[in-house]
Design an enzyme around this catalytic site. Structure first.
Site, PDB file in Angstrom:
ATOM      1  N   GLY A  90     -17.851   3.442  79.492  1.00  0.00           N
ATOM      2  CA  GLY A  90     -19.155   3.754  80.072  1.00  0.00           C
ATOM      3  C   GLY A  90     -20.308   4.663  79.582  1.00  0.00           C
ATOM      4  N   LYS A 105     -14.187  14.237  74.333  1.00  0.00           N
ATOM      5  CA  LYS A 105     -14.858  13.132  74.093  1.00  0.00           C
ATOM      6  C   LYS A 105     -16.358  13.129  74.652  1.00  0.00           C
ATOM      7  CE  LYS A 105     -13.313  10.052  77.438  1.00  0.00           C
ATOM      8  NZ  LYS A 105     -14.505   9.043  78.217  1.00  0.00           N
ATOM      9  N   GLN A 113     -23.992  10.963  82.481  1.00  0.00           N
ATOM     10  CA  GLN A 113     -24.141  10.065  81.483  1.00  0.00           C
ATOM     11  C   GLN A 113     -25.661   9.409  81.832  1.00  0.00           C
ATOM     12  OE1 GLN A 113     -21.257   6.935  82.527  1.00  0.00           O
ATOM     13  NE2 GLN A 113     -19.448   8.104  81.376  1.00  0.00           N
ATOM     14  N   ASP A 145     -13.689  14.086  86.831  1.00  0.00           N
ATOM     15  CA  ASP A 145     -12.764  13.417  86.285  1.00  0.00           C
ATOM     16  C   ASP A 145     -11.422  13.897  86.658  1.00  0.00           C
ATOM     17  OD1 ASP A 145     -14.430  12.029  84.839  1.00  0.00           O
ATOM     18  OD2 ASP A 145     -14.618  13.371  83.063  1.00  0.00           O
ATOM     19  N   LYS A 196     -15.600   4.247  88.904  1.00  0.00           N
ATOM     20  CA  LYS A 196     -14.885   4.643  87.539  1.00  0.00           C
ATOM     21  C   LYS A 196     -14.179   3.552  86.761  1.00  0.00           C
ATOM     22  CE  LYS A 196     -16.839   8.749  87.582  1.00  0.00           C
ATOM     23  NZ  LYS A 196     -17.655   9.122  86.509  1.00  0.00           N
ATOM     24  N   ARG A 232      -7.309   8.210  83.409  1.00  0.00           N
ATOM     25  CA  ARG A 232      -7.130   9.377  83.939  1.00  0.00           C
ATOM     26  C   ARG A 232      -5.973   9.271  85.177  1.00  0.00           C
ATOM     27  NH1 ARG A 232     -10.223  12.514  81.059  1.00  0.00           N
ATOM     28  NH2 ARG A 232     -12.547  11.829  80.635  1.00  0.00           N
ATOM     29  N   ARG A 286     -18.967  -2.201  86.283  1.00  0.00           N
ATOM     30  CA  ARG A 286     -19.425  -0.930  86.449  1.00  0.00           C
ATOM     31  C   ARG A 286     -21.036  -0.736  86.696  1.00  0.00           C
ATOM     32  NH1 ARG A 286     -16.349   3.553  83.040  1.00  0.00           N
ATOM     33  NH2 ARG A 286     -17.657   4.857  84.629  1.00  0.00           N
ATOM     34  N   ARG A 307     -10.710   4.837  91.666  1.00  0.00           N
ATOM     35  CA  ARG A 307      -9.839   6.076  91.352  1.00  0.00           C
ATOM     36  C   ARG A 307      -9.416   6.429  92.872  1.00  0.00           C
ATOM     37  NH1 ARG A 307     -12.135   9.052  86.243  1.00  0.00           N
ATOM     38  NH2 ARG A 307     -11.552   7.435  84.505  1.00  0.00           N
TER      39      ARG A 307
END
Ligand code: S3P
Length: 447
Positions: A91, A19, A165, A333, A360, A406, A119, A364
Site C-alpha cells: 500500500g 520499511k 501514507q 501496526d 490493512k 503482521r 484496499r 486485521r
C-alpha cells in the site's frame, strides 16, 4: 510452520532497515538531482516493489544487499513507463508513488496483488484530483490509471483519516506543485519520516501557525541534490521480539541500532505501563532520525501492574487497559500484537477507534479475533476494535496468517507464549516486511 512454546529470549540482535523510511528514501532520492546512497535499506518485499517501480520509471538503481545506490532524475524527471507498475502487496508503494506520478506529464497504471486490489484508494484520489491529476479506476480500488499534470496546484488539506501514507503522497505531490502544499492532521500526528527526510534533503517547509494541531508543508517546485541516508533498524519489526522478550520471564534481549522515532514507539509506553523492564541507551540522531539500543528484561509473573489506562507510559488506576483515540492510530501496526499482549493482562485489553485495521493487508480485527479464539481466548469483536477478557493461558492451535505479515508475526509471538505447539498457515508472508523474521527469532529463542 510449526512453532513450539519458548522459555525465554536471550541474546543481541540488529534489525534490518526500517520499511517506512526505506520507501521514502528511495522516492525522495529518485526525485533529487544526482546520486544518493541508502545504507541499511529494508530487505522487505514491499520496498523491493518501490525500487522496481522506480526502475521502470527510468531511475537507475544499483543494489548490493542492503546498500542501494539511486541516480536521481530531479523533480518531474521520471519517464513514462511502458508497462503497468506492479506494487505487489505494498500500500505504501501505491499511495506514495501516486503522489509522485501526479506531478508528471504522462499516464501510468498502478496494479497490485489481490490484497492490495481490495484496499481503498479514494483517500489519495480525492486530494490528488484537487491538485490537477486525473484517475480512472473501479469504485476507488486498484488498478489505478493516473494521468499526471504539470505543474500541480498546491492545496491545504486536512486528512480525513489518520494516515502517514496519504500525508506522504500529498507532500511528494506538493514537491511538483507551484507554491505551498500543506497537510493538517487534526486526528492525531502520524509517523513523520517524510518530513524528517525532506528536511535532510533540504526541502522541508515550516508549517502551521496553530501549535495545537499537527501540520507539515512543502514549497514547490522543490529541487534538491542527492544525499546519503543511513536507515535505522525497523521498530515495527522489532516490536514482536520486544514484546516476546518482555512477556517471557528471564528473557534478556538487546536490540541495537533501532529506530526510536517517537511517532513509532508507543508500544514501549504500553509495555512500560504494564511493568516491563526496558532500558534505552546509546541514543543518537542520524539523518534526522533517532536511533538507539534497547535492553529488555522479561517480566517475572506478578510484575504486571495491569490496572492501567495507557496514557503515554503513566499507569493510571483502571480496571482494564484501554487503547483508543489517537493512541490507536499511533499503534496501528502493533495492535494485533497488543491484542495478544492483552491475553496476559489481568482485566484484559480493549482496543477501539481502530477501524483502519479492517483495511490493512487483511482485515486485521477479524484475523486477530479468529486466531485468539482458536487459542482459547475469550474475545469480543467490535466494528472498530476488540476486547480480550481476563488473562488466559493460550493453548497451541492451528493459526492462519491470512497472508498478512503482521498477523503472522503477532501470532508467532502468541505461539511462543502458549501451552503446546502451534501451526501457522501462510508463514512465508513475513517476507513482505521482515524476510529474516524466523531466523532472527531462532537466534535468540530458548526452549
Ligand atoms: C505506513 C503507514 C501506515 C502503516 C503502514 C506504513 C507508512 O499506514 O500501517 O504499515 O510507512 O507511512 P496508513 O498510512 O494507511 O495508516
Amino acid at each position: 510452520m510449526r512453532i513450539a512454546p519458548a522459555r525465554r529470549l536471550k541474546g543481541s540482535i540488529r534489525l534490518p532497515g526500517d520499511k517506512s523510511i526505506s520507501h521514502r528514501a528511495a522516492l525522495i532520492a529518485a526525485l533529487a538531482q544526482g546520486e544518493s546512497n541508502l545504507a541499511n535499506f529494508s530487505p522487505s518485499r514491499d520496498c523491493a516493489s518501490t525500487l522496481s517501480c522506480l526502475a521502470q520509471l527510468g531511475v537507475r538503481i544499483e543494489r548490493n544487499g542492503n546498500e542501494v545506490r539511486v541516480q536521481g532524475v530531479g523533480i518531474g524527471g521520471l519517464s513514462a513507463p511502458t508497462e503497468a507498475l506492479d506494487c505487489g502487496n505494498s500500500g505504501s508503494t501505491m499511495r506514495m508513488l501516486a503522489g509522485v506520478l501526479a506531478g508528471h506529464n504522462f499516464s501510468a497504471t498502478l496494479t497490485g496483488d489481490e490484497s492490495l486490489s481490495s484496499r481503498p484508494m479514494r483517500r489519495i484520489i480525492e486530494p490528488l484530483e484537487m491538485m490537477g491529476a486525473a484517475f480512472e479506476c473501479e469504485q476507488g480500488y486498484p488498478p489505478l490509471r493516473i494521468k499526471g499534470h504539470q505543474p500541480l496546484n498546491p492545496i491545504s488539506y486536512e486528512l480525513p483519516v489518520a494516515s502517514a501514507q496519504v500525508k506522504t503522497c500529498l507532500l511528494l505531490a506538493g514537491l511538483h506543485a507551484e507554491g505551498r502544499t500543506e497537510v493538517v492532521e487534526r486526528l492525531g500526528a502520524t509517523r513523520d519520516h517524510t518530513e524528517r527526510l525532506l528536511r535532510w534533503f533540504g526541502i522541508g517547509a515550516p508549517a502551521g501557525n496553530d501549535a495545537s494541531v499537527s501540520a507539515c508543508a512543502v514549497e514547490g517546485p522543490a529541487r534538491s541534490a542527492g544525499r546519503d541516508v543511513s536507515i535505522p533498524g525497523d521498530f515495527s519489526s522489532a516490536a514482536f521480539l520486544i514484546a516476546a522478550a518482555a512477556l517471557l520471564p528471564a528473557s534478556e534481549l538487546v536490540v541495537e541500532g533501532l529506530g526510536l522515532n517517537p511517532t513509532r514507539t508507543q508500544l514501549l509506553d504500553v509495555l512500560l505501563s504494564l511493568g516491563a523492564n526496558i532500558e534505552t541507551t546509546e541514543t543518537q540522531e542520524v539523518c534526522n532520525e533517532l536511533r538507539g539500543t534497547l535492553r529488555i528484561k522479561g517480566m517475572e509473573s506478578g510484575d504486571s501492574t495491569a490496572d492501567s489506562k495507557i496514557t503515554g507510559g503513566t499507569p493510571v488506576p483502571h480496571s482494564q487497559v484501554t487503547i483508543d483515540g489517537q493512541l490507536s492510530a499511533a499503534l496501528i501496526d502493533e495492535l494485533p500484537l497488543v491484542a495478544v499482549i492483552g491475553t496476559r493482562i489481568p482485566g484484559g485489553v480493549v482496543i477501539r477507534d481502530a477501524k483502519e485495521l479492517r483495511f490493512k493487508e487483511t482485515d486485521r480485527i477479524a484475523a486477530t479475533v479468529a486466531n485468539l479464539r482458536a487459542m482459547g481466548a475469550e474475545v469480543a469483536e467490535y466494528e472498530d476494535g476488540l476486547m480480550t477478557n481476563s488473562p488466559v493461558r493460550l493453548h497451541g492451535a492451528k493459526l492462519d496468517s491470512y497472508g498478512d505479515h503482521r498477523i503472522a508475526m503477532a501470532f508467532t509471538v502468541a505461539a511462543l507464549l502458549a501451552q503446546g505447539e502451534s501451526e501457522l498457515i501462510g508463514s512465508e508472508c513475513v517476507a513482505v516486511s521482515f524476510p529474516e523474521f524466523f531466523e532472527c527469532l531462532e537466534s535468540v529463542v530458548e526452549r
